[in-house]
Scaffold this active site. Structure first.
Site, PDB file in Angstrom:
ATOM      1  N   ARG A 192       0.869  -1.173   0.000  1.00 49.46           N
ATOM      2  CA  ARG A 192       0.000   0.000   0.000  1.00 49.46           C
ATOM      3  C   ARG A 192       0.905   1.222   0.000  1.00 49.46           C
ATOM      4  NH1 ARG A 192       1.772   1.551   4.049  1.00 49.46           N
ATOM      5  NH2 ARG A 192       0.619   3.487   3.808  1.00 49.46           N
ATOM      6  N   ARG A 242      -7.059  -0.116  -7.090  1.00 51.63           N
ATOM      7  CA  ARG A 242      -7.291   0.981  -6.150  1.00 51.63           C
ATOM      8  C   ARG A 242      -7.347   2.282  -6.951  1.00 51.63           C
ATOM      9  NH1 ARG A 242      -4.176   1.173  -0.690  1.00 51.63           N
ATOM     10  NH2 ARG A 242      -6.105   2.264  -0.185  1.00 51.63           N
ATOM     11  N   GLN A 302      -2.877   2.641   9.904  1.00 47.78           N
ATOM     12  CA  GLN A 302      -1.535   2.623   9.302  1.00 47.78           C
ATOM     13  C   GLN A 302      -0.527   3.395  10.151  1.00 47.78           C
ATOM     14  OE1 GLN A 302      -4.379   3.187   7.633  1.00 47.78           O
ATOM     15  NE2 GLN A 302      -4.250   2.636   5.484  1.00 47.78           N
ATOM     16  N   ASP A 360      -1.725  10.682  -2.260  1.00 48.33           N
ATOM     17  CA  ASP A 360      -2.003   9.659  -3.281  1.00 48.33           C
ATOM     18  C   ASP A 360      -2.195  10.289  -4.643  1.00 48.33           C
ATOM     19  OD1 ASP A 360      -2.789   8.345  -0.633  1.00 48.33           O
ATOM     20  OD2 ASP A 360      -2.642   6.712  -2.097  1.00 48.33           O
ATOM     21  N   ASN A 391      -5.278  12.566   0.127  1.00 49.05           N
ATOM     22  CA  ASN A 391      -4.484  11.705   1.012  1.00 49.05           C
ATOM     23  C   ASN A 391      -5.445  10.969   1.939  1.00 49.05           C
ATOM     24  OD1 ASN A 391      -1.877  10.738   1.899  1.00 49.05           O
ATOM     25  ND2 ASN A 391      -2.193  11.887   3.778  1.00 49.05           N
TER      26      ASN A 391
HETATM   27  O1  MRU Z   1      -4.670   3.372   1.913  1.00 46.43           O
HETATM   28  P1  MRU Z   1      -3.178   3.510   1.952  1.00 46.43           P
HETATM   29  O2  MRU Z   1      -2.571   2.937   3.178  1.00 46.43           O
HETATM   30  O3  MRU Z   1      -2.541   3.009   0.682  1.00 46.43           O
HETATM   31  O4  MRU Z   1      -2.970   5.081   2.006  1.00 46.43           O
HETATM   32  C1  MRU Z   1      -1.665   5.599   2.020  1.00 46.43           C
HETATM   33  C2  MRU Z   1      -1.607   7.081   2.180  1.00 46.43           C
HETATM   34  O5  MRU Z   1      -2.610   7.734   2.345  1.00 46.43           O
HETATM   35  C3  MRU Z   1      -0.259   7.705   2.063  1.00 46.43           C
HETATM   36  O6  MRU Z   1      -0.216   8.897   2.801  1.00 46.43           O
HETATM   37  C4  MRU Z   1       0.045   8.038   0.590  1.00 46.43           C
HETATM   38  O7  MRU Z   1      -0.167   6.912  -0.227  1.00 46.43           O
HETATM   39  C5  MRU Z   1       1.418   8.523   0.402  1.00 46.43           C
HETATM   40  S1  MRU Z   1       2.571   7.228   0.680  1.00 46.43           S
HETATM   41  C6  MRU Z   1       4.144   7.785   0.487  1.00 46.43           C
END
Ligand code: MRU
Length: 371
Positions: free
Chosen positions: A53, A90, A202, A243, A253
């Site tokens: 992820r 995703r 996370q 993201d 994000n």
């Molecule tokens: O759902 P996730 O865990 O993939 O979301 C990750 C995030 O929101 C991070 O902040 C983003 O991907 C940047 S990672 C360097």
């Protein structure tokens, strides 16, 4: 980074060359397990189920997923199918499409029997470039932290971050964490507030595990505590990942980022976004056009943890029979962003700010990085 003294990345090619190895992030921090991905389906499932992820890592995994698919079916139809299967995993992280487009373009003029090899070599290169890009991003972010450290006159700089934009979310270094790790290595005293990041935690699970592994002082806080920490003067700056950031600086994000930006703005706390260039969507201006992933209600109604004997299981926390909504991301408007930290420097969250860093003089309207 090193885990128990051994150097690791979040993804790498197996010694036999025909598989990608990942760290299964659904098991951390309770178990560190390396998993082998051998097929398109396994790569797509690893992304969708969040064994891997974080936007940059999603992109690199998708590139390896293309290579794995082409080992079995290198035909034009095989390429199209792999793009479609991986592209549906995703929706929010733009890095996914950035990576798929690059692999698709690289193999299109190549004879079918050489396509898997071409895709593997490109995926390897993308992994290397991700490491270098986030190292460079961190060096620019380090200067922001140095400035904050001067104002703190020897007291720890108090940084707040959300979700995991750490080395696990990239190939190495992380995005939001890269300045933090470089500052720590440079001897700048720090304390990191780690938002736990409901619903998948996370922050509590992954960012805290990273910080502990690298010895960076940190404490986990419930998401709802962040505004209060800012209000009471306990946060010097916020830094988060992204993201997808639009060409005009709106930032998608992890859900819960927007309220952080609102609280930061209300309390005069600088709010930085670490955005490597593959996370910038040059085709979108308005954050309202970013697709927001909705995930299973169980991620909200249940929580996963470890028993005292170490066995990991999920338990129901919400009222039985109540449904839940699970929007995985939100969008922070550019006006709430103090600065965007990229591999080319720090800029204002504006079209002009990003363009000044990424459009070479005379490059016209052509976006960077081969797009
Ligand atoms: O759902 P996730 O865990 O993939 O979301 C990750 C995030 O929101 C991070 O902040 C983003 O991907 C940047 S990672 C360097």
């Amino acid at each position: 980074v090193k885990v128990d003294g051994r150097p690791y990345r979040s993804i790498w090619r197996a010694d036999d060359g025909r598989a990608a190895l990942i760290v299964d992030q659904t098991l951390l921090p309770h178990e560190f397990r390396v998993v082998r991905l051998e097929t398109l389906e396994e790569a797509a499932r690893a992304i969708a189920d969040m064994q891997v992820r974080g936007a940059p890592l999603i992109g690199v995994t998708a590139a390896y997923g293309m290579a794995l698919a082409l080992l079995r079916d290198p035909s034009d139809a095989g390429v199209a199918r792999a793009v479609s299967v991986l592209g549906a995993t995703r929706p929010t992280a733009v890095n996914l499409h950035w990576a798929l487009r690059q692999v698709e373009a690289a193999v299109s003029g190549v004879a079918p029997e050489a396509r898997a090899d071409t895709a593997f070599r490109l995926a390897d290169r993308m992994a290397e470039e991700d490491v270098e890009r986030n190292r460079a991003l961190g060096a620019h972010g380090l200067e922001v932290l140095r400035e904050a450290a001067e104002a703190r006159r020897g007291e720890p700089v108090r940084v707040l971050t959300h979700c995991n934009a750490g080395w696990l979310a990239t190939v190495d270094w992380g995005t939001a964490t890269s300045p933090v790790y470089q500052a720590w290595d440079a001897g700048i005293p720090l304390h990191v507030w780690v938002d736990e990041t409901r619903p998948r935690l996370q922050g509590a699970r992954l960012t805290a595990w990273e910080m502990a592994g690298l010895g960076v002082p940190h404490r986990v806080v419930p998401d709802g505590a962040a505004a209060w920490l800012m209000r009471t003067g306990q946060v010097d700056l916020v830094i988060v990942g992204t993201d997808r950031t639009t060409a005009a600086g709106d930032v998608a994000n992890k859900i819960g980022t927007y309220p952080l930006a609102l609280a930061a703005s209300d309390n005069g706390v600088p709010f930085f976004v670490a955005a490597p260039s593959p996370s910038i969507d040059w085709e979108l201006s308005d954050g309202a056009d970013i697709p927001i992933e909705e995930r299973a209600a169980e991620e909200v109604t249940e929580v996963q943890g470890a028993d005292p004997d170490g066995s990991v299981r999920a338990v129901r926390i919400a009222n039985p029979g109540s449904d839940a909504a699970n929007f995985a991301f939100d969008v922070t408007p550019a006006r709430l962003v103090t600065g965007i930290v990229t591999e080319r420097g720090v800029c204002a969250a504006t079209r002009e700010g990003l363009a000044a860093l990424f459009r070479e003089p005379g490059a016209g309207e052509e976006p960077p990085e081969g797009r």
